[in-house]
Design an enzyme around this catalytic site. Structure first.
Site, PDB file in Angstrom:
ATOM      1  N   HIS A  86       0.854  -1.194   0.000  1.00 34.50           N
ATOM      2  CA  HIS A  86       0.000   0.000   0.000  1.00 34.50           C
ATOM      3  C   HIS A  86       0.885   1.238   0.000  1.00 34.50           C
ATOM      4  CE1 HIS A  86      -3.197   2.793   1.118  1.00 34.50           C
ATOM      5  NE2 HIS A  86      -4.028   1.855   0.727  1.00 34.50           N
ATOM      6  N   ASP A 138      -7.859  -5.441   0.022  1.00 29.93           N
ATOM      7  CA  ASP A 138      -8.314  -6.346  -1.048  1.00 29.93           C
ATOM      8  C   ASP A 138      -7.914  -7.787  -0.826  1.00 29.93           C
ATOM      9  OD1 ASP A 138      -7.521  -3.593  -3.047  1.00 29.93           O
ATOM     10  OD2 ASP A 138      -9.539  -4.368  -2.725  1.00 29.93           O
TER      11      ASP A 138
HETATM   12  C1  SDX Z   1      -6.207  -0.119  -2.948  1.00 30.84           C
HETATM   13  O1  SDX Z   1      -4.461   4.439  -2.190  1.00 30.84           O
HETATM   14  C2  SDX Z   1      -5.417   3.819  -1.562  1.00 30.84           C
HETATM   15  O2  SDX Z   1      -5.859   4.215  -0.503  1.00 30.84           O
HETATM   16  C3  SDX Z   1      -5.955   2.590  -2.276  1.00 30.84           C
HETATM   17  C4  SDX Z   1      -6.979   1.767  -1.495  1.00 30.84           C
HETATM   18  C5  SDX Z   1      -8.265   2.520  -1.250  1.00 30.84           C
HETATM   19  O3  SDX Z   1      -8.992   2.164  -0.304  1.00 30.84           O
HETATM   20  O4  SDX Z   1      -8.590   3.424  -2.086  1.00 30.84           O
HETATM   21  O5  SDX Z   1      -6.423   1.360  -0.237  1.00 30.84           O
HETATM   22  C6  SDX Z   1      -7.375   0.511  -2.270  1.00 30.84           C
HETATM   23  O6  SDX Z   1      -5.950   0.194  -4.079  1.00 30.84           O
HETATM   24  C7  SDX Z   1      -5.324  -1.066  -2.174  1.00 30.84           C
HETATM   25  C8  SDX Z   1      -4.089  -1.555  -3.005  1.00 30.84           C
HETATM   26  C9  SDX Z   1      -4.554  -2.672  -3.926  1.00 30.84           C
HETATM   27  N1  SDX Z   1      -3.494  -3.023  -4.877  1.00 30.84           N
HETATM   28  C10 SDX Z   1      -2.853  -4.202  -4.814  1.00 30.84           C
HETATM   29  O7  SDX Z   1      -3.009  -5.029  -3.904  1.00 30.84           O
HETATM   30  C11 SDX Z   1      -1.911  -4.478  -5.987  1.00 30.84           C
HETATM   31  C12 SDX Z   1      -0.551  -4.988  -5.465  1.00 30.84           C
HETATM   32  N2  SDX Z   1       0.100  -3.894  -4.741  1.00 30.84           N
HETATM   33  C13 SDX Z   1       0.955  -3.030  -5.475  1.00 30.84           C
HETATM   34  O8  SDX Z   1       0.860  -2.933  -6.828  1.00 30.84           O
HETATM   35  C14 SDX Z   1       1.497  -1.838  -4.711  1.00 30.84           C
HETATM   36  O9  SDX Z   1       1.804  -2.266  -3.444  1.00 30.84           O
HETATM   37  C15 SDX Z   1       0.609  -0.598  -4.623  1.00 30.84           C
HETATM   38  C16 SDX Z   1       0.210  -0.140  -5.971  1.00 30.84           C
HETATM   39  C17 SDX Z   1      -0.607  -0.898  -3.804  1.00 30.84           C
HETATM   40  C18 SDX Z   1       1.411   0.502  -3.931  1.00 30.84           C
HETATM   41  O10 SDX Z   1       2.452   0.803  -4.765  1.00 30.84           O
HETATM   42  P1  SDX Z   1       3.513   1.974  -4.395  1.00 30.84           P
HETATM   43  O11 SDX Z   1       3.177   2.660  -3.121  1.00 30.84           O
HETATM   44  O12 SDX Z   1       3.697   2.816  -5.600  1.00 30.84           O
HETATM   45  O13 SDX Z   1       4.775   1.164  -4.054  1.00 30.84           O
HETATM   46  P2  SDX Z   1       5.809   0.686  -5.120  1.00 30.84           P
HETATM   47  O14 SDX Z   1       5.104   0.124  -6.306  1.00 30.84           O
HETATM   48  O15 SDX Z   1       6.805   1.781  -5.325  1.00 30.84           O
HETATM   49  O16 SDX Z   1       6.499  -0.544  -4.347  1.00 30.84           O
HETATM   50  C19 SDX Z   1       7.528  -0.306  -3.424  1.00 30.84           C
HETATM   51  C20 SDX Z   1       8.394  -1.537  -3.543  1.00 30.84           C
HETATM   52  C21 SDX Z   1       8.763  -1.853  -4.994  1.00 30.84           C
HETATM   53  O17 SDX Z   1      10.036  -2.489  -4.970  1.00 30.84           O
HETATM   54  P3  SDX Z   1      11.324  -1.583  -5.396  1.00 30.84           P
HETATM   55  O18 SDX Z   1      11.045  -1.047  -6.776  1.00 30.84           O
HETATM   56  O19 SDX Z   1      11.415  -0.486  -4.344  1.00 30.84           O
HETATM   57  O20 SDX Z   1      12.456  -2.565  -5.352  1.00 30.84           O
HETATM   58  O21 SDX Z   1       7.674  -2.702  -3.078  1.00 30.84           O
HETATM   59  C22 SDX Z   1       7.489  -3.609  -4.158  1.00 30.84           C
HETATM   60  C23 SDX Z   1       7.751  -2.857  -5.443  1.00 30.84           C
HETATM   61  O22 SDX Z   1       8.251  -3.741  -6.438  1.00 30.84           O
HETATM   62  N3  SDX Z   1       6.106  -4.053  -4.077  1.00 30.84           N
HETATM   63  C24 SDX Z   1       5.682  -5.313  -4.231  1.00 30.84           C
HETATM   64  C25 SDX Z   1       4.285  -5.260  -4.034  1.00 30.84           C
HETATM   65  N4  SDX Z   1       3.913  -4.011  -3.810  1.00 30.84           N
HETATM   66  C26 SDX Z   1       5.026  -3.262  -3.849  1.00 30.84           C
HETATM   67  N5  SDX Z   1       6.362  -6.465  -4.484  1.00 30.84           N
HETATM   68  C27 SDX Z   1       5.603  -7.572  -4.551  1.00 30.84           C
HETATM   69  N6  SDX Z   1       4.258  -7.629  -4.369  1.00 30.84           N
HETATM   70  C28 SDX Z   1       3.572  -6.488  -4.117  1.00 30.84           C
HETATM   71  N7  SDX Z   1       2.266  -6.530  -3.941  1.00 30.84           N
END
Ligand code: SDX
Length: 429
Positions: free
Chosen positions: A306, A364
């Site tokens: 998140h 989720d």
């Molecule tokens: C919702 O914003 C909100 O409030 C949203 C929400 C709401 O109520 O409106 O809470 C609802 O959208 C919840 C999130 C649902 N999405 C997912 O579950 C999809 C999987 N999660 C990700 O795609 C990700 O965690 C996000 C999109 C939720 C957050 O992404 P960020 O904050 O932009 O973080 P990032 O992509 O920069 O990740 C940071 C690091 C990265 O590694 P590095 O590039 O730093 O090496 O963490 C890794 C990412 O690769 N990472 C993951 C991961 N999520 C982040 N690695 C593996 N699995 C994951 N799920």
């Protein structure tokens, strides 16, 4: 406002900007005069360090795992309140008195029916259309059916449009589902509560009566409450940006539906259950954990991570407890998908990669297991998220429109394209 100042030095020149404080949470540096003073823009794609607005609706503390709707902790609202009462709270800022709630409930109840002409609108879609495609279209089309509540300068029309959207989203979502399974539309009933009405419109058939399980209705109502609002997330920011141009509320909410559909946002509940099914059994979890950690593999653990929560998502904890209640009521507590989810959570939370990157289950992760157990297809999961988030979108839109300082949102950029050059005829290229 504080008397604190942030100082910025560029090319030997020093600039000062006021530091503003809210009631709780990080202070902000007010850079509204930055470009005029320095000729520079800030640069923050993804808005990781940017406050886009002032708001009094929802507060999140990502380190503490705190979520407050108008100051009330989500755990208390999920346990003691109801989605309609939470809707009143988000819209109006205070919990309603008995009389205020009765009037609000009556208004919402009497707006649940759709204009009968919309039946033909639904019939224009293919039967295999994704429910979110239908909802996106139907909500946008509400601008064409409810002309008498599209003038955003009229406070009365803003209120009616808000009530229509909250009340009609369950009917639109239920009809999108019925249409996809080839069953006749079931009309709302005024003697049923918000969640029970939705369940009946989804699962009743003309051939026999459908008795709504109080446990399922309670679980659905709690899911709606947990999804109702969440500060300036992607879809809410989309609604605010669309609304800043003074587009009508139905068009603005349709833009929120579109943004929520993405698997990185609200579409994650559908993607998460599909992922849990693909994993299939506990012994395949290490393979998927390895893929999630592999930089060269675009796979991510859906339902994990998140932008704000770097400790735990308080909604996920309530959702996990609700999953156990629903599955035990249905006598399927040894549901293999739930077992994979729980083992996946246990392993991931002990893994250095997830600990270092502060990745925890989000809202989720468990919601899909509950919705699947109740009988919804995965294609309906984000539709249910959109139904619940409509009151949050509308409350945030209302707060923006009511703000006398409101301006059209118009970000700038760092331009890295070609500088000025002369056109050459195709014969010279
Ligand atoms: C919702 O914003 C909100 O409030 C949203 C929400 C709401 O109520 O409106 O809470 C609802 O959208 C919840 C999130 C649902 N999405 C997912 O579950 C999809 C999987 N999660 C990700 O795609 C990700 O965690 C996000 C999109 C939720 C957050 O992404 P960020 O904050 O932009 O973080 P990032 O992509 O920069 O990740 C940071 C690091 C990265 O590694 P590095 O590039 O730093 O090496 O963490 C890794 C990412 O690769 N990472 C993951 C991961 N999520 C982040 N690695 C593996 N699995 C994951 N799920």
């Amino acid at each position: 406002m504080t008397d604190r100042i942030a100082k910025l030095e560029i090319d030997g020149e020093s600039y000062e900007f006021p530091v503003l404080s809210g009631s709780v949470g990080p202070d902000v540096i007010d850079i509204r005069t930055l470009y005029a003073k320095t000729g520079h823009f800030t640069f923050d794609p993804g808005y990781t360090s940017t406050g886009s607005t002032e708001s009094a609706i929802t507060y999140i503390d990502g380190n503490q795992g705190t979520l407050l709707y108008r100051g009330y902790p989500i755990e208390q609202l999920a346990e003691k309140s109801s989605f309609l009462e939470v809707s009143y709270l988000l819209l109006n800022g205070e919990l309603p008195s008995k009389a205020e709630f009765a009037e609000f409930e009556e208004k919402i109840t009497r707006h649940t029916m759709l204009h009968e002409q919309m039946v033909k609108f639904f019939e224009g879609f293919r039967r295999d259309a994704h429910p979110m495609a239908i909802i996106c279209g139907a909500v946008g089309a509400m601008s064409a059916f409810y002309h008498d509540s599209t003038d955003i300068t009229d406070p009365k029309q803003r209120v009616i449009a808000s009530h229509r959207l909250i009340a009609k989203m369950p009917t639109i979502a239920a009809w999108a589902y019925k249409y996809s399974v080839g069953q006749p539309f079931i009309y709302p009933r005024n003697d049923l509560g918000f969640a029970a009405n939705f369940l009946r419109m989804c699962f009743a058939v003309p051939a026999e009566e459908y008795v709504v399980s109080p446990t399922m209705a309670r679980a659905m109502d709690r899911i709606f409450t947990l999804h109702a609002d969440h500060e300036q997330n992607a879809s809410t920011s989309t609604v605010r940006l669309a609304g800043s141009s003074h587009a009508n509320p139905f068009a603005c909410i349709a833009s929120g539906v579109a943004s929520l559909w993405g698997p990185a946002h609200g579409g994650a509940n559908e993607a998460c259950l599909n992922m849990l099914r693909e994993i299939g059994s506990v012994d395949r979890i290490p393979e998927f954990i390895a893929r999630a950690k592999d930089k060269n593999d675009p796979f991510r653990l859906m339902g994990f991570g998140h932008r704000v929560y770097k400790n735990f998502d308080p909604r996920a904890k309530v959702m996990q407890q609700t999953a156990h209640e629903v599955l035990s009521e249905l006598g399927v507590e040894n549901n293999p998908t739930l077992q994979v989810a729980q083992e996946l959570e246990r392993i991931a939370l002990e893994d250095d990669y997830f600990i270092e990157k502060k990745l925890y289950p989000n809202v989720d992760f468990y919601s899909g297991i509950i919705l699947d157990a109740i009988g919804f297809p995965t294609s309906m999961f984000t539709a249910i998220f959109a139904m619940a988030r409509t009151v949050g979108w509308i409350s945030q839109w209302k707060e923006m429109i009511d703000d006398p300082k409101q301006k059209i949102g118009r970000p700038r950029q760092l331009y890295t394209g070609a500088t000025t050059r002369d056109y050459t005829d195709i014969s010279d290229r």
